[in-house]
Design a protein around this motif. Structure first.
Motif, PDB file in Angstrom:
ATOM      1  N   ASP A 208      -1.969   8.949   6.916  1.00  0.00           N
ATOM      2  CA  ASP A 208      -1.725  10.329   6.273  1.00  0.00           C
ATOM      3  C   ASP A 208      -2.598   9.936   5.083  1.00  0.00           C
ATOM      4  OD1 ASP A 208      -0.921  12.745   5.691  1.00  0.00           O
ATOM      5  OD2 ASP A 208       1.084  12.098   4.947  1.00  0.00           O
ATOM      6  N   ALA A 210      -4.184  12.867   2.881  1.00  0.00           N
ATOM      7  CA  ALA A 210      -4.292  13.960   2.244  1.00  0.00           C
ATOM      8  C   ALA A 210      -5.479  14.729   2.729  1.00  0.00           C
ATOM      9  CB  ALA A 210      -4.248  13.783   0.892  1.00  0.00           C
ATOM     10  N   GLU A 231       0.666  12.713   1.154  1.00  0.00           N
ATOM     11  CA  GLU A 231       0.362  13.947   1.973  1.00  0.00           C
ATOM     12  C   GLU A 231      -0.503  15.075   1.182  1.00  0.00           C
ATOM     13  OE1 GLU A 231       3.493  16.021   4.731  1.00  0.00           O
ATOM     14  OE2 GLU A 231       4.086  16.461   2.794  1.00  0.00           O
ATOM     15  N   GLU A 232      -0.473  15.333  -0.049  1.00  0.00           N
ATOM     16  CA  GLU A 232      -1.327  16.090  -0.809  1.00  0.00           C
ATOM     17  C   GLU A 232      -2.247  15.658  -1.630  1.00  0.00           C
ATOM     18  OE1 GLU A 232       1.610  18.714  -2.620  1.00  0.00           O
ATOM     19  OE2 GLU A 232       2.220  19.625  -0.629  1.00  0.00           O
ATOM     20  N   GLU A 233      -2.131  14.546  -2.374  1.00  0.00           N
ATOM     21  CA  GLU A 233      -2.787  13.785  -3.278  1.00  0.00           C
ATOM     22  C   GLU A 233      -2.844  12.502  -2.609  1.00  0.00           C
ATOM     23  OE1 GLU A 233      -3.737  12.920  -8.098  1.00  0.00           O
ATOM     24  OE2 GLU A 233      -1.699  14.125  -7.257  1.00  0.00           O
ATOM     25  N   LEU A 234      -4.043  11.976  -2.511  1.00  0.00           N
ATOM     26  CA  LEU A 234      -4.183  10.362  -1.826  1.00  0.00           C
ATOM     27  C   LEU A 234      -3.775   9.441  -2.977  1.00  0.00           C
ATOM     28  CD1 LEU A 234      -5.368   8.998   0.498  1.00  0.00           C
ATOM     29  CD2 LEU A 234      -7.621   8.614  -0.613  1.00  0.00           C
ATOM     30  N   SER A 237       0.743  11.523  -4.329  1.00  0.00           N
ATOM     31  CA  SER A 237       1.721  12.390  -4.089  1.00  0.00           C
ATOM     32  C   SER A 237       2.622  11.989  -3.113  1.00  0.00           C
ATOM     33  CB  SER A 237       1.289  13.657  -3.512  1.00  0.00           C
ATOM     34  OG  SER A 237       0.827  13.465  -2.157  1.00  0.00           O
ATOM     35  N   ASN A 267       1.671   5.477  -1.268  1.00  0.00           N
ATOM     36  CA  ASN A 267       1.334   6.408  -2.628  1.00  0.00           C
ATOM     37  C   ASN A 267       2.074   5.766  -3.987  1.00  0.00           C
ATOM     38  OD1 ASN A 267       3.981   6.423  -1.192  1.00  0.00           O
ATOM     39  ND2 ASN A 267       4.180   8.735  -1.909  1.00  0.00           N
TER      40      ASN A 267
END
Length: 286
Positions: A208, A210, A231-234, A237, A267
């Motif tokens: 996963d 991003a 998920e949204e920012e490598l 996030s 993350n």
């Protein structure tokens, strides 16, 4: 989220889930995850009491010493498992060519001293390495399938490992040595890669990232492996309740099919990884 294929290889009937973090030495985690006053030398033990697995990523950058592997082994509970990241010298510098000695040196470096606490070896390929079936087939064929095979491979180390090697494994130890591969080039989004991994019984990492790198979801081994980079920012996030519920479902699906699962949160930039891992562990225990 259900990426488990009904006809994919099956594992043990009582499948386990190993959930943790990628690395554990992060200065920014101190006073947020690690309590004030905790010695750096005690951070692994502290993390291992709250997680069930950790990826060793220092091995990606340099060969570690046998004494380090022994110290890490002794610092964690009996049921704890380490995944170990294979050296970038093999994947990024040699780019999988002419790697007989580097592979032997890696397995001679002391990683086998983890004993029963050694889980899969993770091989992360660089984003500039495109799919080459012949090259990948040759690489996967060189990976040892048992602890005894790994020790036999280690015996072929070169002179650089003299005086700093450890591979004292019972030559009759047929405990499986698992391997997983994480790819980052879009050319790997092909059935030929999936078939190749399945033929060698090597896991395809579900990454996963991003949306930056390919997300391959095929099941190609008797275990499943996921790396959650954000998920949204490598690398930054976190994972909300809905996301964690989906990953818990992914784990449950594989375990129901008899496959062990390994899930690592990478993350780390905003100190989300250890807390997300603990939240997922709680869901899987419910």
């Amino acid at each position: 989220m259900s990426d488990a294929s009904a006809d994919a290889p099956l594992g043990t009937p009582q499948a386990r889930a190993f959930v943790g973090i990628s690395g554990w030495v992060y200065p920014r985690w101190r006073r947020e995850f690690y309590p004030k006053g905790l010695r750096q030398a005690d951070e692994l033990a502290y993390a291992s009491e709250r997680l069930s697995s950790i990826e060793v990523n220092g091995s990606f950058y340099a060969l570690q010493k046998p004494a380090s592997w022994e110290r890490w082994r002794d610092a964690v509970p009996d049921a704890f498992v380490f995944a170990v990241k294979g050296p970038r010298f093999v994947t990024h510098i040699k780019r999988l060519r002419g790697i007989e000695a580097p592979l032997a040196n890696f397995f001679a470096s002391g990683v086998l001293a983890l004993g029963g606490k050694l889980g899969p070896v993770l091989w992360q390929l660089p984003p500039t390495l495109a799919f080459d079936e012949g090259l990948l087939d040759d690489f996967l064929a060189q990976l040892p399938r048992t602890r005894a095979d790994a020790a036999a491979l280690a015996a072929g180390h070169d002179e650089r490992m003299e005086g700093r090697s450890w591979f004292a494994v019972d030559p009759h130890d047929t405990s499986p040595q698992r391997h997983a591969v994480e790819v980052r080039h879009p050319s790997f989004e092909t059935a030929a890669w999936t078939d190749l991994l399945a033929r060698h019984r090597v896991a395809s990492v579900v990454a996963d990232t991003a949306g930056r790198y390919p997300r391959l979801t095929a099941t190609t081994a008797d275990f499943a492996y996921a790396r959650l980079h954000g998920e949204e920012e490598l690398y930054a996030s976190g994972y909300d309740d809905a996301s964690l519920d989906r990953w818990a479902e992914w784990a449950h699906t594989h375990r129901a099919a008899g496959r062990d699962v390994y899930i690592y949160f990478d993350n780390d930039a905003k100190v989300r990884a250890p807390f997300d891992a603990m939240a997922l562990i709680a869901r899987l225990a419910a």
